[in-house]
Design a protein around this motif. Structure first.
Motif, short mmCIF file in Angstrom:
data_model
loop_
_atom_site.label_atom_id
_atom_site.label_comp_id
_atom_site.label_asym_id
_atom_site.label_seq_id
_atom_site.Cartn_x
_atom_site.Cartn_y
_atom_site.Cartn_z
N GLY A 66 17.90 26.58 11.11
CA GLY A 66 16.55 26.95 11.54
C GLY A 66 16.26 28.43 11.58
O GLY A 66 15.25 28.86 12.13
N SER A 67 17.13 29.25 10.98
CA SER A 67 16.98 30.71 11.05
C SER A 67 15.78 31.22 10.25
O SER A 67 15.33 32.34 10.46
N THR A 68 15.26 30.42 9.32
CA THR A 68 14.07 30.82 8.55
C THR A 68 12.95 29.79 8.68
O THR A 68 12.04 29.76 7.87
N SER A 69 13.03 28.96 9.71
CA SER A 69 12.01 27.92 9.91
C SER A 69 10.83 28.53 10.65
O SER A 69 10.85 28.69 11.87
N THR A 70 9.78 28.87 9.93
CA THR A 70 8.58 29.44 10.53
C THR A 70 7.62 28.32 10.96
O THR A 70 7.85 27.15 10.68
N LEU A 71 6.54 28.71 11.61
CA LEU A 71 5.56 27.72 12.06
C LEU A 71 4.91 27.01 10.88
O LEU A 71 4.67 25.80 10.95
N MET A 72 4.63 27.73 9.81
CA MET A 72 4.04 27.09 8.65
C MET A 72 4.99 26.07 8.02
O MET A 72 4.57 25.00 7.58
N TYR A 73 6.28 26.40 7.99
CA TYR A 73 7.25 25.46 7.43
C TYR A 73 7.37 24.23 8.34
O TYR A 73 7.50 23.10 7.85
N GLN A 74 7.32 24.44 9.66
CA GLN A 74 7.38 23.31 10.59
C GLN A 74 6.14 22.42 10.44
O GLN A 74 6.23 21.20 10.54
N ALA A 75 4.98 23.04 10.22
CA ALA A 75 3.76 22.25 10.02
C ALA A 75 3.89 21.40 8.76
O ALA A 75 3.47 20.23 8.74
N TYR A 76 4.49 21.97 7.72
CA TYR A 76 4.68 21.23 6.46
C TYR A 76 5.63 20.05 6.67
O TYR A 76 5.33 18.92 6.25
N THR A 77 6.77 20.28 7.32
CA THR A 77 7.75 19.20 7.51
C THR A 77 7.21 18.12 8.44
O THR A 77 7.46 16.93 8.24
N SER A 78 6.45 18.51 9.46
CA SER A 78 5.87 17.52 10.37
C SER A 78 4.93 16.58 9.64
O SER A 78 4.92 15.37 9.88
N ALA A 79 4.14 17.14 8.70
CA ALA A 79 3.15 16.33 7.99
C ALA A 79 3.77 15.53 6.85
O ALA A 79 3.53 14.31 6.73
N PHE A 80 4.55 16.18 6.00
CA PHE A 80 4.98 15.56 4.75
C PHE A 80 6.39 14.99 4.78
O PHE A 80 6.77 14.25 3.87
N LYS A 81 7.15 15.33 5.80
CA LYS A 81 8.50 14.75 5.92
C LYS A 81 8.54 13.66 6.98
O LYS A 81 9.17 12.61 6.79
N TYR A 82 7.86 13.91 8.10
CA TYR A 82 7.89 12.95 9.21
C TYR A 82 6.57 12.22 9.40
O TYR A 82 6.45 11.38 10.30
N SER A 83 5.55 12.55 8.58
CA SER A 83 4.23 11.91 8.64
C SER A 83 3.59 12.02 10.02
O SER A 83 2.80 11.15 10.42
N ASN A 84 3.93 13.08 10.73
CA ASN A 84 3.34 13.32 12.05
C ASN A 84 2.21 14.33 11.88
O ASN A 84 2.35 15.52 12.19
N TYR A 85 1.07 13.85 11.41
CA TYR A 85 -0.03 14.75 11.04
C TYR A 85 -0.67 15.41 12.27
O TYR A 85 -1.09 16.56 12.19
N GLY A 86 -0.76 14.68 13.36
CA GLY A 86 -1.34 15.27 14.57
C GLY A 86 -0.55 16.47 15.05
O GLY A 86 -1.11 17.50 15.42
N GLN A 87 0.77 16.34 15.02
CA GLN A 87 1.64 17.44 15.42
C GLN A 87 1.51 18.61 14.45
O GLN A 87 1.52 19.78 14.85
N SER A 88 1.38 18.29 13.16
CA SER A 88 1.21 19.33 12.14
C SER A 88 -0.07 20.13 12.38
O SER A 88 -0.07 21.36 12.31
N TYR A 89 -1.16 19.42 12.67
CA TYR A 89 -2.43 20.10 12.96
C TYR A 89 -2.30 20.96 14.21
O TYR A 89 -2.87 22.05 14.28
N ALA A 90 -1.56 20.47 15.21
CA ALA A 90 -1.38 21.22 16.44
C ALA A 90 -0.62 22.53 16.18
O ALA A 90 -0.94 23.58 16.74
N ILE A 91 0.40 22.46 15.32
CA ILE A 91 1.16 23.66 14.96
C ILE A 91 0.25 24.69 14.28
O ILE A 91 0.31 25.89 14.59
#
Length: 287
Positions: free
Chosen positions: A239-264
């Protein structure tokens, strides 16, 4: 023939630009804020959950780490890019043939797509066969892990972003430099100014508007940086290069948690607005 009322013409001319801003800037922000209050339940049904997505995020260690990484990346990258861009702009602010060729070399990173640039640097920084480690070996330095190291990965990404970003901002700063009248420098020379005092008391104040624009724009771009993290490290190692934008991407397209992605994304927008407002406050012109 339709008659245009007096005074309405400016608004008619502005309408296409305003429509584009509303469609591609304002609407996505409003939509993201609205969607951040929903979560996906069983069967793919969206359920209103109020602030549940935000509460879950701040309870996650990975999200808190992403905030730290994002701020660290922006706070290190932005000053380095601006300072180097000012130095390079001063260097190429001449009308010689050799300087024109140097300007072309400086502009090359701008012409290279960030995806392609990330791919090239990934090969150059490879611990096994990368040219950077080969050159370091020539001067007696042991091979470095770079992007595969938890300590070095973020700084390696910063290096890549600085290489590409400095060239881009040089264009704006060079334009600001060339708008400074030579008579100002001639007057300073007659007053006995040294190169340093000339730069500090003449060049920098005259470049103030260009510097503010570059500094604020660069800060926003770095806060939303995504491509190098996705292309090179996938947010790792650890997680040393995991930025907020990368977390938003993984939340939406890896875990299908779109609400969390929008919140990020909404949280990142708030952080950006606070930083930009602070920059405006610190760089405001005093009476």
């Amino acid at each position: 023939m339709v008659k245009i009322k007096k005074g309405s013409r400016p608004y008619i001319l502005l309408f296409p630009a305003l429509a584009i801003i509303l469609l591609f800037k304002v609407y996505p922000i409003v939509f993201s804020i609205y969607k951040s209050f929903f979560k996906t339940a069983k069967g793919g049904i969206e359920v209103f959950c109020w602030l549940e997505n935000y509460a879950k995020l701040f309870s996650m260690e990975s999200f808190r780490q992403a905030i730290t990484v994002t701020l660290k990346f922006a706070l290190i990258t932005t000053p380095i890019q601006v300072v180097l861009a000012v130095g390079v702009a001063l260097l190429v602010n001449r009308n010689r043939r050799s300087i024109r060729f140097l300007r072309t070399l400086v502009y090359i990173p701008v012409a290279i797509n960030m995806v392609l640039a990330s791919t090239i640097w990934n090969m150059m920084l490879n611990p096994s066969y990368g040219i950077v480690n080969t050159l370091l070996g020539k001067v007696g330095i042991d091979p470095q892990p770079f992007l595969t190291s938890e300590r070095q990965a973020l700084y390696s990404v910063i290096l890549i972003c600085c290489w590409k970003g400095v060239s881009y901002w040089v264009m704006f700063l060079l334009s600001g430099l060339q708008n400074i009248s030579t008579s100002i420098y001639e007057a300073g020379y007659l007053d006995g100014t040294t190169p340093w005092t000339q730069f500090w008391y003449l060049t920098l104040p005259m470049m103030r508007n260009s510097l503010i624009f570059v500094f604020i724009s660069d800060s926003m771009i770095n806060l939303f940086m995504f491509v190098p993290m996705y292309m090179l490290t996938k947010g790792g190692p650890q997680g040393s290069t995991s930025t907020l934008m990368y977390q938003a991407y993984t939340s939406a397209f890896k875990y299908s948690n779109y609400g969390q992605s929008y919140a990020i994304v909404c949280i990142l927008l708030v952080i950006t607005m606070v930083i930009v407002a602070l920059q405006f406050f610190l760089t405001r012109e005093k009476s």
